[in-house]
Design a protein around this motif. Structure first.
Motif, mmCIF file in Angstrom:
data_model
loop_
_atom_site.group_PDB
_atom_site.id
_atom_site.type_symbol
_atom_site.label_atom_id
_atom_site.label_comp_id
_atom_site.label_asym_id
_atom_site.label_seq_id
_atom_site.Cartn_x
_atom_site.Cartn_y
_atom_site.Cartn_z
ATOM 1 N N GLN A 7 1.630 -10.521 7.191
ATOM 2 C CA GLN A 7 1.944 -9.097 7.285
ATOM 3 C C GLN A 7 3.054 -8.716 6.306
ATOM 4 O O GLN A 7 2.981 -7.679 5.641
ATOM 5 N N GLN A 8 4.057 -9.547 6.194
ATOM 6 C CA GLN A 8 5.154 -9.273 5.265
ATOM 7 C C GLN A 8 4.649 -9.294 3.826
ATOM 8 O O GLN A 8 5.010 -8.450 3.008
ATOM 9 N N GLN A 9 3.794 -10.256 3.510
ATOM 10 C CA GLN A 9 3.214 -10.341 2.167
ATOM 11 C C GLN A 9 2.381 -9.089 1.881
ATOM 12 O O GLN A 9 2.457 -8.529 0.781
ATOM 13 N N ALA A 10 1.627 -8.641 2.863
ATOM 14 C CA ALA A 10 0.816 -7.431 2.699
ATOM 15 C C ALA A 10 1.698 -6.210 2.443
ATOM 16 O O ALA A 10 1.401 -5.392 1.569
ATOM 17 N N VAL A 11 2.784 -6.087 3.169
ATOM 18 C CA VAL A 11 3.697 -4.962 2.983
ATOM 19 C C VAL A 11 4.264 -4.956 1.565
ATOM 20 O O VAL A 11 4.321 -3.900 0.913
ATOM 21 N N GLU A 12 4.650 -6.103 1.082
ATOM 22 C CA GLU A 12 5.199 -6.186 -0.275
ATOM 23 C C GLU A 12 4.156 -5.787 -1.320
ATOM 24 O O GLU A 12 4.471 -5.097 -2.285
ATOM 25 N N LEU A 13 2.929 -6.213 -1.129
ATOM 26 C CA LEU A 13 1.863 -5.847 -2.060
ATOM 27 C C LEU A 13 1.550 -4.352 -1.980
ATOM 28 O O LEU A 13 1.343 -3.694 -3.003
ATOM 29 N N ILE A 14 1.524 -3.815 -0.780
ATOM 30 C CA ILE A 14 1.236 -2.392 -0.583
ATOM 31 C C ILE A 14 2.240 -1.524 -1.325
ATOM 32 O O ILE A 14 1.878 -0.503 -1.912
ATOM 33 N N LYS A 15 3.480 -1.924 -1.325
ATOM 34 C CA LYS A 15 4.525 -1.149 -2.007
ATOM 35 C C LYS A 15 4.264 -1.016 -3.498
ATOM 36 O O LYS A 15 4.743 -0.090 -4.138
ATOM 37 N N GLN A 16 3.485 -1.919 -4.062
ATOM 38 C CA GLN A 16 3.228 -1.938 -5.503
ATOM 39 C C GLN A 16 1.963 -1.171 -5.905
ATOM 40 O O GLN A 16 1.693 -1.000 -7.085
ATOM 41 N N LEU A 17 1.193 -0.691 -4.937
ATOM 42 C CA LEU A 17 -0.082 -0.040 -5.223
ATOM 43 C C LEU A 17 0.078 1.446 -5.535
ATOM 44 O O LEU A 17 0.957 2.106 -4.991
ATOM 45 N N SER A 18 -0.814 1.939 -6.378
ATOM 46 C CA SER A 18 -0.882 3.383 -6.620
ATOM 47 C C SER A 18 -1.547 4.035 -5.401
ATOM 48 O O SER A 18 -2.085 3.355 -4.528
#
Length: 69
Positions: A7-18
């Motif tokens: 979940q933490q990894q997903a949150v970090e990736l989500i922050k980088q998406l357009s």
């Protein structure tokens, strides 16, 4: 890997998406959630290909929006 770590990894990736990429990701996650909730005894290759094609189309649209080739 633990669920909390994922979940933490997903949150970090989500922050980088357009916005467009995030929309495609949400659509895919919604599909996964809904699919898991159904009692599907058979998942045809056609269903999988349809979902994959839609994801690819949305990703391509988001990529082009960013001005990438």
């Amino acid at each position: 890997m633990r669920k909390a770590d994922l979940q933490q990894q997903a949150v970090e990736l989500i922050k980088q998406l357009s916005t467009e990429q995030l929309k495609a990701g949400v659509d895919y996650l919604t599909y996964l959630r809904d699919k898991e909730g159904q009692e599907a005894t058979h998942e045809s290759a056609t269903d999988f290909e349809s979902v994959l094609d839609e994801i690819v189309r949305k990703y391509d649209r988001a990529w082009k929006t960013l001005g990438k080739p």
